[in-house]
Scaffold this motif. Structure first.
Motif, short mmCIF file in Angstrom:
data_model
loop_
_atom_site.label_atom_id
_atom_site.label_comp_id
_atom_site.label_asym_id
_atom_site.label_seq_id
_atom_site.Cartn_x
_atom_site.Cartn_y
_atom_site.Cartn_z
N SER A 380 -21.19 -49.38 -34.24
CA SER A 380 -21.85 -48.14 -33.83
C SER A 380 -23.09 -48.43 -33.00
O SER A 380 -23.68 -49.51 -33.07
CB SER A 380 -22.23 -47.32 -35.06
N ASP A 381 -23.51 -47.44 -32.20
CA ASP A 381 -24.72 -47.55 -31.40
C ASP A 381 -25.58 -46.31 -31.62
O ASP A 381 -25.30 -45.49 -32.50
CB ASP A 381 -24.39 -47.74 -29.92
N TYR A 382 -26.62 -46.17 -30.84
CA TYR A 382 -27.54 -45.03 -31.01
C TYR A 382 -26.80 -43.71 -30.97
O TYR A 382 -27.05 -42.81 -31.80
CB TYR A 382 -28.63 -45.06 -29.94
N TRP A 383 -25.88 -43.55 -30.01
CA TRP A 383 -25.25 -42.25 -29.82
C TRP A 383 -24.38 -41.84 -31.01
O TRP A 383 -24.24 -40.65 -31.29
CB TRP A 383 -24.43 -42.24 -28.52
N ARG A 403 -31.37 -38.51 -43.34
CA ARG A 403 -30.73 -39.84 -43.34
C ARG A 403 -30.29 -40.23 -41.93
O ARG A 403 -30.53 -41.36 -41.48
CB ARG A 403 -29.52 -39.83 -44.28
N ALA A 404 -29.63 -39.31 -41.23
CA ALA A 404 -29.13 -39.62 -39.89
C ALA A 404 -30.28 -39.86 -38.92
O ALA A 404 -30.18 -40.71 -38.02
CB ALA A 404 -28.24 -38.48 -39.40
N LEU A 405 -31.38 -39.12 -39.08
CA LEU A 405 -32.52 -39.29 -38.18
C LEU A 405 -33.11 -40.69 -38.31
O LEU A 405 -33.38 -41.36 -37.30
CB LEU A 405 -33.58 -38.24 -38.52
N GLY A 406 -33.30 -41.15 -39.54
CA GLY A 406 -33.85 -42.49 -39.73
C GLY A 406 -32.98 -43.57 -39.10
O GLY A 406 -33.48 -44.49 -38.46
N ALA A 410 -33.81 -46.02 -35.68
CA ALA A 410 -33.74 -47.48 -35.75
C ALA A 410 -32.82 -48.09 -34.69
O ALA A 410 -32.90 -49.29 -34.42
CB ALA A 410 -33.27 -47.91 -37.14
N MET A 411 -31.96 -47.26 -34.09
CA MET A 411 -30.98 -47.77 -33.12
C MET A 411 -31.37 -47.50 -31.68
O MET A 411 -30.62 -47.82 -30.76
CB MET A 411 -29.62 -47.13 -33.40
N GLU A 417 -33.07 -41.93 -24.57
CA GLU A 417 -32.04 -41.56 -25.53
C GLU A 417 -32.56 -40.57 -26.59
O GLU A 417 -31.98 -39.47 -26.76
CB GLU A 417 -31.47 -42.83 -26.20
N PRO A 418 -33.65 -40.89 -27.33
CA PRO A 418 -34.13 -39.91 -28.30
C PRO A 418 -34.67 -38.64 -27.64
O PRO A 418 -34.60 -37.55 -28.23
CB PRO A 418 -35.23 -40.66 -29.06
N GLU A 419 -35.18 -38.79 -26.43
CA GLU A 419 -35.66 -37.60 -25.70
C GLU A 419 -34.50 -36.64 -25.43
O GLU A 419 -34.64 -35.42 -25.58
CB GLU A 419 -36.30 -38.04 -24.38
N SER A 420 -33.34 -37.19 -25.05
CA SER A 420 -32.16 -36.36 -24.80
C SER A 420 -31.71 -35.66 -26.08
O SER A 420 -31.39 -34.46 -26.07
CB SER A 420 -31.04 -37.23 -24.23
N THR A 421 -31.68 -36.41 -27.19
CA THR A 421 -31.26 -35.81 -28.46
C THR A 421 -32.23 -34.72 -28.91
O THR A 421 -31.81 -33.66 -29.40
CB THR A 421 -31.15 -36.89 -29.55
N ALA A 422 -33.53 -34.96 -28.74
CA ALA A 422 -34.52 -33.95 -29.10
C ALA A 422 -34.30 -32.67 -28.30
O ALA A 422 -34.44 -31.56 -28.83
CB ALA A 422 -35.93 -34.49 -28.85
#
Length: 459
Positions: A380-383, A403-406, A410-411, A417-422
């Motif tokens: 698995s990767d960040y996505w 749980r999924a956020l932590g 970490a990935m 990437e986290p900016e897009s998810t936010a």
């Protein structure tokens, strides 16, 4: 006409001509009998016009051989070009070596020709080569007929009929489906020195990646793995202008690979050049067929167009663009059910529609199953973790969200990437808030993602 057919038609109209690599001797050459051939004239007057008549772009091999060793750029052209023509006249050792490489990795799309009277070695006598006539001075003769035969053979090669004796004679021989440039940076094998050099440059920022690229010199002599890493390193430091510039300067075979063209669409969209990004991705789909990655990027283009229209107050246009984004993401998920990324985006966008698209209830468990299989695979990767995070938010499961956020934090590999998810979580929260369905704890997940990206919500 179906949505997929419409996309294919639109993409094919803008697709560039496929490349045809030409393997042949250079200049004037003589054999042991004293016969002389002007191979430059053969290329200029016969091969190149015939290739263009078949709606292909000829690319002649450079003289890149030293000490009998073919350089890496030559291998890359042999492997990456969609079509090839090999002139076997005089049984030139370099040409036969290159043909052997080509036959080992490409089951079809290689056409052979030779000067009439050439005695071919036994190993290639079974292949249907095309003879061409010569004048007494060694120039090609009867050009109209010779060009027509070569063009017809190249057009027939589009039907993917196996012409490699390796693939013809050895049943089940493995085909290289995803070439070395069609994988991301962590899967590319090349010089350890350059890999470490670019890792340092990414940590230092855009100027350092630019400096690393300048050190490469002539890009035609740089192996594909390094060029791909430079290209993706620009993506990691938000060098989208540099990505577009580099894509235009890459060797043509590499520039035409799906990876480079997909990431070009990504960069153009990030620059706000959405129509150009759309054209690049539609052309790739029209030429290569549906792909979860390409459709996922196309869906992002339509999603950003939707956002632009909303900000401009063009509500009717926004509704149409939101529907296009949903359908593009759905097409990507249907192209490969194992890839949860386009699936989660389709489901999330359905949440934004008024009323929400009822298909999302059917899709949610399918997307969840797909991402769970990826997470269980150990690859698995960040996505994958970001997908699990969005699913938890959609399900209003606070414990699963935490749980999924932590795990997603970490990935993280690149700040965008986290900016897009936010951004996705914010849109979900806002859509629900408009319906009076507030989830107070969801905003905290957005803030954590933005903090990991090096931003605040105000920034």
């Amino acid at each position: 006409m179906s949505e997929l057919d419409a996309v294919r038609d639109a993409g094919a109209a803008g697709a560039p001509d496929p490349l045809c690599f030409v393997l042949m001797p250079f200049g004037r050459k003589s054999d042991v009998t004293g016969a002389t051939i002007d191979f430059d004239a053969v290329y200029r007057e016969l091969i190149a016009p015939a290739v263009r008549a078949a709606d292909l772009e000829p690319l002649r091999a450079d003289e890149e051989v030293t000490g009998g060793i073919v350089h890496k750029p030559m291998f890359e052209r042999l492997i990456l070009c969609e079509f090839a023509v090999a002139d076997l006249t005089f049984a030139n050792a370099n040409v036969f070596y290159e043909l052997g490489v080509r036959h080992a990795v490409r089951p079809y799309s290689t056409v052979l020709l030779f000067a009439a009277g050439t005695r071919l070695p036994f190993d290639v006598e079974l292949d249907r080569g095309i003879p061409y006539a010569l004048t007494p001075t060694g120039a090609p003769a009867d050009l109209d007929a010779a060009r027509r035969r070569l063009s017809e053979r190249l057009m027939a090669a589009r039907d993917a009929s196996v012409d490699s004796p390796v693939f013809q004679l050895i049943e089940g021989f493995p085909e290289i489906d995803r070439l070395k440039t069609d994988v991301f940076r962590d899967q590319v094998r090349y010089s350890t020195m350059w890999k470490e050099r670019l890792e340092r440059a990414r940590r230092q920022g855009l100027q350092a990646v630019r400096a690393a690229e300048r050190e490469l010199g002539d890009l035609r002599n740089v192996e594909a793995g390094i060029l791909v890493d430079v290209y993706l390193s620009y993506r990691a430091v938000n060098g989208h202008e540099e990505m577009v510039s580099l894509a235009a300067r890459l060797p043509r075979p590499l520039a035409r690979t799906p990876l480079v063209r997909e990431q070009l669409g990504f960069a153009l969209n990030r620059l706000g050049r959405r129509e150009e990004a759309e054209r690049v991705l539609l052309a790739l789909i029209g030429e290569r067929g549906p792909s979860s990655e390409t459709y996922g990027l196309l869906g992002r283009v339509y999603k950003d167009m939707w956002s632009d229209a909303r900000e401009a107050g063009e509500e009717l246009l926004a509704e149409g663009l939101l529907e296009k984004a949903v359908e593009a993401y759905l097409a990507g998920f249907e192209a490969d059910w194992r890839d949860a990324y386009p699936g989660i985006n389709a489901v999330s966008l359905m949440e934004f529609q008024e009323p929400p698209d009822p298909r999302r209830e059917q899709l949610l468990p399918v997307v969840a199953y797909a991402v769970d299989r990826r997470l269980d695979s150990g690859q698995s990767d960040y996505w994958d973790h970001a997908t699990r995070l969005e699913l938890a938010v959609l399900a209003k499961d606070e414990a699963a969200t935490r749980r999924a956020l932590g795990r997603a934090l970490a990935m993280v590999r690149e700040n965008w990437e986290p900016e897009s998810t936010a951004g996705n979580l914010r849109l979900i929260r806002e859509a629900r808030s408009r319906r009076g369905d507030d989830v107070p704890w969801a905003e905290a997940a957005e803030q954590e993602l933005l903090r990991r990206a090096g931003r605040s919500s105000a920034g």
